[in-house]
Motif scaffolding. Sequence first.
Motif, short mmCIF file in Angstrom:
data_model
loop_
_atom_site.label_atom_id
_atom_site.label_comp_id
_atom_site.label_asym_id
_atom_site.label_seq_id
_atom_site.Cartn_x
_atom_site.Cartn_y
_atom_site.Cartn_z
N MET A 1 -1.38 0.99 2.16
CA MET A 1 -1.42 -0.21 1.30
C MET A 1 -2.81 -0.38 0.69
O MET A 1 -2.96 -0.54 -0.53
CB MET A 1 -1.07 -1.44 2.17
N LEU A 2 -3.85 -0.30 1.54
CA LEU A 2 -5.22 -0.44 1.07
C LEU A 2 -5.53 0.66 0.06
O LEU A 2 -6.08 0.41 -1.02
CB LEU A 2 -6.16 -0.35 2.28
N CYS A 3 -5.14 1.87 0.41
CA CYS A 3 -5.39 3.01 -0.46
C CYS A 3 -4.67 2.81 -1.80
O CYS A 3 -5.25 3.03 -2.87
CB CYS A 3 -4.88 4.26 0.25
N ARG A 4 -3.44 2.34 -1.73
CA ARG A 4 -2.66 2.12 -2.95
C ARG A 4 -3.35 1.07 -3.83
O ARG A 4 -3.48 1.24 -5.03
CB ARG A 4 -1.25 1.66 -2.57
N LEU A 5 -3.81 -0.01 -3.20
CA LEU A 5 -4.49 -1.09 -3.96
C LEU A 5 -5.76 -0.57 -4.64
O LEU A 5 -6.04 -0.90 -5.78
CB LEU A 5 -4.86 -2.26 -3.04
N LEU A 6 -6.50 0.27 -3.92
CA LEU A 6 -7.75 0.79 -4.49
C LEU A 6 -7.47 1.70 -5.68
O LEU A 6 -8.12 1.62 -6.72
CB LEU A 6 -8.54 1.55 -3.41
N VAL A 7 -6.45 2.56 -5.51
CA VAL A 7 -6.08 3.47 -6.61
C VAL A 7 -5.60 2.65 -7.81
O VAL A 7 -5.99 2.88 -8.95
CB VAL A 7 -5.00 4.47 -6.14
N ARG A 8 -4.80 1.63 -7.50
CA ARG A 8 -4.28 0.78 -8.59
C ARG A 8 -5.41 0.07 -9.33
O ARG A 8 -5.34 -0.17 -10.52
CB ARG A 8 -3.30 -0.25 -8.00
N ALA A 9 -6.49 -0.26 -8.58
CA ALA A 9 -7.63 -0.96 -9.20
C ALA A 9 -8.50 0.01 -10.00
O ALA A 9 -9.51 -0.39 -10.56
CB ALA A 9 -8.45 -1.66 -8.14
N GLY A 10 -8.13 1.30 -10.00
CA GLY A 10 -8.86 2.26 -10.83
C GLY A 10 -9.87 3.09 -10.06
O GLY A 10 -10.63 3.85 -10.66
N ALA A 11 -9.87 2.95 -8.72
CA ALA A 11 -10.85 3.70 -7.93
C ALA A 11 -10.38 5.15 -7.73
O ALA A 11 -9.18 5.42 -7.66
CB ALA A 11 -11.04 3.04 -6.58
N GLU A 12 -11.35 6.07 -7.67
CA GLU A 12 -11.04 7.42 -7.20
C GLU A 12 -11.25 7.38 -5.70
O GLU A 12 -12.34 7.04 -5.24
CB GLU A 12 -12.02 8.43 -7.79
N VAL A 13 -10.21 7.72 -4.95
CA VAL A 13 -10.30 7.57 -3.49
C VAL A 13 -10.24 8.94 -2.82
O VAL A 13 -9.30 9.71 -3.05
CB VAL A 13 -9.15 6.68 -2.96
N GLN A 14 -11.25 9.25 -2.04
CA GLN A 14 -11.22 10.46 -1.21
C GLN A 14 -11.05 10.02 0.24
O GLN A 14 -11.93 9.36 0.80
CB GLN A 14 -12.52 11.25 -1.36
N VAL A 15 -9.90 10.36 0.81
CA VAL A 15 -9.63 9.93 2.18
C VAL A 15 -10.22 10.93 3.17
O VAL A 15 -10.03 12.13 3.04
CB VAL A 15 -8.11 9.77 2.42
N VAL A 16 -10.96 10.41 4.14
CA VAL A 16 -11.45 11.21 5.26
C VAL A 16 -10.76 10.65 6.50
O VAL A 16 -10.80 9.44 6.73
CB VAL A 16 -12.99 11.08 5.43
N MET A 17 -10.09 11.51 7.26
CA MET A 17 -9.41 11.02 8.47
C MET A 17 -10.04 11.64 9.71
O MET A 17 -10.49 12.78 9.68
CB MET A 17 -7.91 11.40 8.42
N THR A 18 -10.04 10.85 10.78
CA THR A 18 -10.44 11.44 12.07
C THR A 18 -9.17 12.05 12.68
O THR A 18 -8.05 11.76 12.22
CB THR A 18 -10.98 10.37 13.03
N ALA A 19 -9.37 12.84 13.71
CA ALA A 19 -8.22 13.45 14.37
C ALA A 19 -7.29 12.36 14.90
O ALA A 19 -6.06 12.45 14.79
CB ALA A 19 -8.69 14.36 15.50
N ALA A 20 -7.89 11.29 15.43
CA ALA A 20 -7.07 10.21 15.99
C ALA A 20 -6.27 9.50 14.89
O ALA A 20 -5.12 9.10 15.12
CB ALA A 20 -7.97 9.21 16.71
#
Length: 378
Positions: A1-20
């Motif tokens: 949801m957060l990621c979707r909102l950021l993309v919708r607001a025009g942000a370029e989003v690079q997701v970094v995930m931990t193993a957990a």
Amino acid sequence: MLCRLLVRAGAEVQVVMTAAAKEFITPLTMATLSRRPILVEFFDPENGAWHSHVSLGEWADCYLVAPATANTLAKMATGVADNLLLTAYLSARCPVLVAPAMDLDMYAHYATQQNLRSLADHGVRIVEPASGELASGLEGKGRMAEPETIVRAVEELFAEKKKPLAGKRFVVTAGATIEPIDPVRFLSNHSSGKMGYALAEELAARGARVTLVSGRTALATPAGVERVDVLTAAEMHRAAVEAFAEADGAVMCAAVADYTPCEVAASKIKKSDEGDWMLRLKRTQDIAAELGGAKGGRLLVGFALETDDERAHAVDKLERKHFDFIVLNSLRDAGAGFRGDTNKVTLIDRAGSEELPLLSKRETAARIVDKIESCITK
Ligand code: CTP
């Protein structure tokens, strides 16, 4: 949801995930939402490509850790670098936001609170968790803030970044001090505090963090300003010295009593018909001179209110108190001085002087802050 909102607001989003994190949500979901492959490892296990945390840190305009677990917060606070999220954090040159999410007891624990304080002290913005039902089934504070709240925090940060004094801290002293004689009487002066309050407001509007050390005034605290109320010159001295320790500059606008009664009577002094009453006074500390003596590279702006030989007195104070510049008010100018809403001042530094026209105190404050800005960015 957060990621979707950021993309919708025009942000370029690079997701970094931990193993957990991969246990909670699949990398495929995050990659689809962010429209980019996600990063987890230092190396791509498929083809060995190196994911440079340094270039990630340089690329981003904002680094957001959401949800930030107690474990990640602790590692961030102590500089542990055992996954890509943490190495990217250590290399980040951009503002960093964290949105903690954990069980209520973990959140309330002194260790977590200490880590959050330590991160905040080093400029990391904390998006406070909300209260409600947690993953554990317990109720309390620890649930990650709503995605809309986090997006708003990111937007605020960008709005602030555009402000010229963002990240700077200022102390402003304002208003009149009060020196008690007995429980009902005091020595003070006519300062309304309006000029100092206008300056604090203008500095805050340009992004500075402002501590307003305020003597007596009837004014409301300007938006975004931290106000410390004081009564006497001694109290103002204490508060100003403390705030200046953390500041990039100070504007000494207060009308500080130069003398205070040697003794303050514990009960009301009664009048008598036997001769004149002598009140013994002693000097107060000169706050501006003290800050000036220890200012180092910090900016210090003074005020002078004079009735005669104005310029000579102002230049003398500029030198004596180590001001970077001084704002001269002459009580001889119509519209200048204490209670009114206008002021007519001259800004004097070592290179020369600039006489401003009669302006509202708000406009005068804006012109003074223009000069502060040019001194700071020089
Ligand atoms: N100031 C201060 N602490 C004091 C006195 C003055 O911080 N105890 C600051 C004022 O806020 C202002 C500047 O110093 O920025 C004014 O200095 P000064 O003229 O010495 O104050 P006056 O009391 O007006 O001094 P004088 O009697 O010499 O005219």
